[in-house]
Design an enzyme around this catalytic site. Structure first.
Site, PDB file in Angstrom:
ATOM      1  N   LYS A   1       0.852  -1.188   0.000  1.00 43.79           N
ATOM      2  CA  LYS A   1       0.000   0.000   0.000  1.00 43.79           C
ATOM      3  C   LYS A   1       0.888   1.238   0.000  1.00 43.79           C
ATOM      4  CE  LYS A   1      -4.358   1.077   2.286  1.00 43.79           C
ATOM      5  NZ  LYS A   1      -5.039   1.020   3.578  1.00 43.79           N
TER       6      LYS A   1
HETATM    7  C1  E4P Z   1      -8.386   1.876   3.533  1.00 46.28           C
HETATM    8  O1  E4P Z   1      -7.620   1.043   3.084  1.00 46.28           O
HETATM    9  C2  E4P Z   1      -8.204   2.573   4.802  1.00 46.28           C
HETATM   10  O2  E4P Z   1      -7.525   1.725   5.701  1.00 46.28           O
HETATM   11  C3  E4P Z   1      -9.492   2.921   5.468  1.00 46.28           C
HETATM   12  O3  E4P Z   1     -10.620   2.554   4.731  1.00 46.28           O
HETATM   13  C4  E4P Z   1      -9.539   4.267   6.097  1.00 46.28           C
HETATM   14  O4  E4P Z   1     -10.803   4.462   6.684  1.00 46.28           O
HETATM   15  P1  E4P Z   1     -11.106   5.599   7.768  1.00 46.28           P
HETATM   16  O5  E4P Z   1     -11.390   6.855   7.042  1.00 46.28           O
HETATM   17  O6  E4P Z   1     -12.321   5.086   8.494  1.00 46.28           O
HETATM   18  O7  E4P Z   1      -9.884   5.700   8.647  1.00 46.28           O
END
Ligand code: E4P
Length: 233
Positions: free
Chosen positions: A83
């Site tokens: 990522k």
């Molecule tokens: C995606 O890969 C992220 O980890 C995640 O969806 C972030 O979500 P949040 O805005 O609830 O922190």
């Protein structure tokens, strides 16, 4: 439509995997911090449980640093998806990793332009953050819809991964728009099954079943089978 769980909590991941519908998992530095466990051990355990794509995020901010981290992290398991943050350094790293056949997920995407850059860099997934866009008073689903339309128009192979999902309606909207993947917290995934009419219907079936003669399905069917075997012999 693939369902990913957005957490680094092993108990939650184990439970979701036991339901037999889990396609993958996404983590991020904040989710890792919440668990307070060793990064590499946790990613390895998640990969063992999920047996599908598991996003593990790099934290370096320069391309070379990201590549060093990515080349290590990808050795943890064949299921690791690297990522990368949305930045020029992240896009450059994405291009190099794509050329090395390493799967990538470009995260922190808030606009169509950003999604186009990730797709052009060969990202496997691009993650628009629906909930966080909504939090700004903007239209998260509108951005998701525009990204999907753009990718379809240009036959980009990058999959759209709807992220920052906050509730079941977000999942439904993402499905309606044709998002390839939705990643969601454990609580949202667990609530996907809920419907008051299902509970009410089941209660009614059980109430009526109580009036059916016999000692339950197992005993009744076992007796039936042995009666039938005897008659056949
Ligand atoms: C995606 O890969 C992220 O980890 C995640 O969806 C972030 O979500 P949040 O805005 O609830 O922190």
């Amino acid at each position: 439509m693939k369902l990913f769980i957005d957490t680094a909590n092993l108990d939650h991941i184990r439970e979701a995997a036991s339901w037999g519908i889990l396609d993958g998992c996404t983590t991020n530095p904040s989710l890792m911090a919440k668990e307070g466990r060793d990064f590499a051990e946790t990613i390895a355990e998640i990969c063992d449980i999920v047996q599908g794509p598991v996003s593990a995020e790099v934290v370096a901010q320069d391309t070379e640093g990201m590549l060093r981290e990515a080349r290590l992290v990808r050795q943890i398991s064949e299921h690791v998806v690297v990522k990368l943050p949305m930045s020029w350094a992240g896009i450059a790293a994405c291009r190099v990793l794509s050329d090395e056949d390493t799967r990538t997920n470009v995260t922190l995407v808030f606009s169509v332009n950003q999604a186009i850059l990730a797709a052009k860099a060969g990202a496997t997934y691009v993650s628009p953050f629906i909930g966080r866009i909504d939090d700004q008073g903007n239209d998260g689903m509108g951005v998701l819809s525009d990204i999907i339309t753009t990718f379809n128009n240009y036959y980009f192979e990058t999959e759209v991964l709807a992220a920052s999902i906050r509730h079941q309606s977000h999942v439904l909207d993402a499905v309606r728009l044709g998002s390839h993947v939705a990643t969601m917290p454990y609580t949202v995934m667990k609530k996907m099954i809920q419907h008051p009419l299902t509970d009410k219907g089941n209660e009614g079936f059980l109430r009526d079943w109580a009036t059916v003669p016999g000692d339950g399905i197992e005993a009744t069917v076992n007796e039936f089978l042995s009666r039938r075997d005897k008659a056949a012999s």
